[in-house]
Design an enzyme around this catalytic site. Structure first.
Site, PDB file in Angstrom:
ATOM      1  N   GLY A 131       0.982  -1.199   0.023  1.00  0.00           N
ATOM      2  CA  GLY A 131       0.065  -0.088  -0.085  1.00  0.00           C
ATOM      3  C   GLY A 131       0.747   1.021  -0.062  1.00  0.00           C
ATOM      4  N   CYS A 132       1.891   1.063   0.855  1.00  0.00           N
ATOM      5  CA  CYS A 132       2.854   2.189   0.784  1.00  0.00           C
ATOM      6  C   CYS A 132       3.699   2.579  -0.528  1.00  0.00           C
ATOM      7  CB  CYS A 132       3.787   2.308   1.981  1.00  0.00           C
ATOM      8  SG  CYS A 132       3.031   2.015   3.555  1.00  0.00           S
ATOM      9  N   SER A 133       4.031   1.318  -1.078  1.00  0.00           N
ATOM     10  CA  SER A 133       4.860   1.541  -2.315  1.00  0.00           C
ATOM     11  C   SER A 133       4.173   1.572  -3.579  1.00  0.00           C
ATOM     12  CB  SER A 133       5.699   0.355  -2.401  1.00  0.00           C
ATOM     13  OG  SER A 133       6.442   0.303  -1.279  1.00  0.00           O
TER      14      SER A 133
END
Length: 171
Positions: A58-60
């Protein structure tokens, strides 16, 4: 279907706070330290995003890339600095920044023990998935070092209220 709710403005205890003047975050190496109160207080308007973990999907794939994609729009809305903090070490954050090609658009900040995010009340126990306490996913807008808006994911890790697109609509 679950509906995300925004956590912002006066209902949020973070609004009107400043960062702890004793807090320390790391940039490229553990020796390259920065005081977040000084860093974010040195610009008129800034955004600090918090993420549960570097290199996580989700962050990347969504969160940080959204801020890169909308970088020019954020600058046009007066944002002078974008920072990204995670409970990781400086080497991981540096490698992740290179992998995402953030360049000088986003300042990658490591909070190795999670003390900075814990001090803001933005940590949670992610032991089952990520091995320990991590940062909630959030986006803070700061003006002259003071938090003016706070967008904290209601379930700690979701991808709704803290996304760049949402933040742009609120600026």
């Amino acid at each position: 279907m679950l509906r995300a709710t925004r956590v912002l403005f006066s209902a949020n205890p973070l609004v009107s706070k400043t960062f702890d003047s004793a807090a320390v975050l790391h940039r490229a190496t553990p020796a390259d330290t920065v005081n977040p109160a000084e860093l974010f207080g040195s610009v008129k308007k800034a955004v600090l995003i918090g993420v549960p973990g570097a290199f996580t999907p989700g962050c990347s794939k969504n969160h940080v890339p959204g801020y890169l994609k909308h970088y020019d729009q954020l600058k046009n809305k007066g944002i002078d600095l974008i920072g990204c903090v995670s409970v990781n070490d400086a080497f991981v954050m540096t490698a992740w920044g290179k992998d995402l090609e953030v360049g000088d658009k986003i300042t990658m900040l490591a909070d190795p023990q999670g003390t900075f995010v814990k001090g803001l009340g933005l940590d949670f126990d992610a032991s089952a998935a990520l091995g320990g306490h991590r940062s909630k996913r959030f986006a803070l807008v700061l003006e002259n070092g003071k938090i003016t808006k706070a967008f904290v994911e209601p379930n700690n890790t979701g991808l709704s209220v803290s996304l760049a697109e949402n933040l742009l609509n609120e600026l």
